[in-house]
Design an enzyme around this catalytic site. Structure first.
Site, mmCIF file in Angstrom:
data_model
loop_
_atom_site.group_PDB
_atom_site.id
_atom_site.type_symbol
_atom_site.label_atom_id
_atom_site.label_comp_id
_atom_site.label_asym_id
_atom_site.label_seq_id
_atom_site.Cartn_x
_atom_site.Cartn_y
_atom_site.Cartn_z
ATOM 1 N N SER A 146 40.113 33.275 38.879
ATOM 2 C CA SER A 146 41.377 33.989 38.797
ATOM 3 C C SER A 146 42.361 33.324 37.833
ATOM 4 C CB SER A 146 42.014 34.101 40.185
ATOM 5 O OG SER A 146 41.191 34.834 41.062
ATOM 6 N N HIS A 176 46.767 31.140 39.810
ATOM 7 C CA HIS A 176 47.078 32.336 39.035
ATOM 8 C C HIS A 176 48.199 32.078 38.037
ATOM 9 C CE1 HIS A 176 45.535 34.982 42.625
ATOM 10 N NE2 HIS A 176 44.598 34.222 42.093
#
Length: 250
Positions: free
Chosen positions: A62, A115
């Site tokens: 991610s 992220h």
């Protein structure tokens, strides 16, 4: 951790994300530059996770995927002249995608530090390699614009600086919660729909001890505890989970 996933659905979700954000970038800028941004973003995302979530293991690409969002922003600013006729549409699309994915990381069990770290690194590294060539009417290559040169220089300086600074923070073992107690809300924001409290679902480890007791490594930074072993703890997963709840959380 960047190349590991928590299951088939996790892998498929990341593949869909790559198809959405990566296909256009790879076609426009080539495999090498996007691979560089992807790997650097994945590394920095893991670094941020290790600093801000040191006791919670996480896997997945991610951080690297979010780096492609950052790279899209770098492309937008560096090559604005190519988007002049549709800059509002591109800006709205980028803003919506960034906000949605950032908010998605605020729910439990998602590592938003990875992220956000990947997104930031993707932007900085993108500034260094994503200037598109421009040609005049005679097919002669035009020099970069002054603002493009400034942004590229900013990226060249910022990328190693932030990586070195964060590596030092990790090596020294700085307790970021002491200096930034609100940072935890960047990864999980409590709402009436869910809680951000510690859960045994985050992972724990139980080992046998002496005199009929068992030792458990609790989730996050709760530490190691020891208690009397209940019947069936070696084979029954439900008993193990309840043991974690009773010893670590109560």
């Amino acid at each position: 951790p960047t190349f590991l996933h928590g299951g088939v659905l996790h892998l498929l979700f990341n593949m869909a994300f790559l198809n959405s954000f990566g296909t256009h970038l790879e076609t426009e800028f080539g495999h090498a530059r996007i691979a560089y941004i992807y790997l650097m973003s994945g590394f920095f995302g893991v670094l941020c996770s290790a600093i801000f979530n040191p006791t919670i293991p996480s896997v997945g690409a991610s951080g690297a995927c979010y780096g492609l969002i950052g790279a899209s922003w770098a492309d937008y600013f560096l090559n604005f002249s190519f988007y002049r006729n549709q800059w509002r549409e591109v800006l709205c699309r980028l803003s919506a995608g960034t906000i949605f994915n950032a908010l998605l990381g605020l729910i439990p069990q998602l590592d938003n530090f990875a992220h956000l770290g990947g997104l930031i690194c993707g932007f900085f590294t993108g500034l260094t390699v994503m200037i598109l060539p421009r040609y005049d009417l005679y097919a002669n290559l035009k020099p970069d614009k002054s603002y493009q040169t400034c942004l590229k220089l900013f990226g060249l300086i910022s990328t190693p600086v932030i990586i070195i600074c964060f590596l030092i923070i990790l090596y020294v073992g700085v307790d970021v919660d002491t200096y930034c107690p609100w940072c935890s809300y960047l990864s999980c924001l409590p709402t009436p729909l869910w809680s951000c409290e510690v859960s045994c679902e985050e992972g724990f480890d139980i080992t046998d001890s002496v005199l009929g007791n068992s030792t458990i490594i609790c989730p996050r930074d709760i530490g190691i505890r020891e208690a009397e072993s209940p019947s069936g703890i070696k084979t029954d997963l439900d008993v193990q989970f309840q043991f974690c709840v009773d010893v670590c959380l109560n």
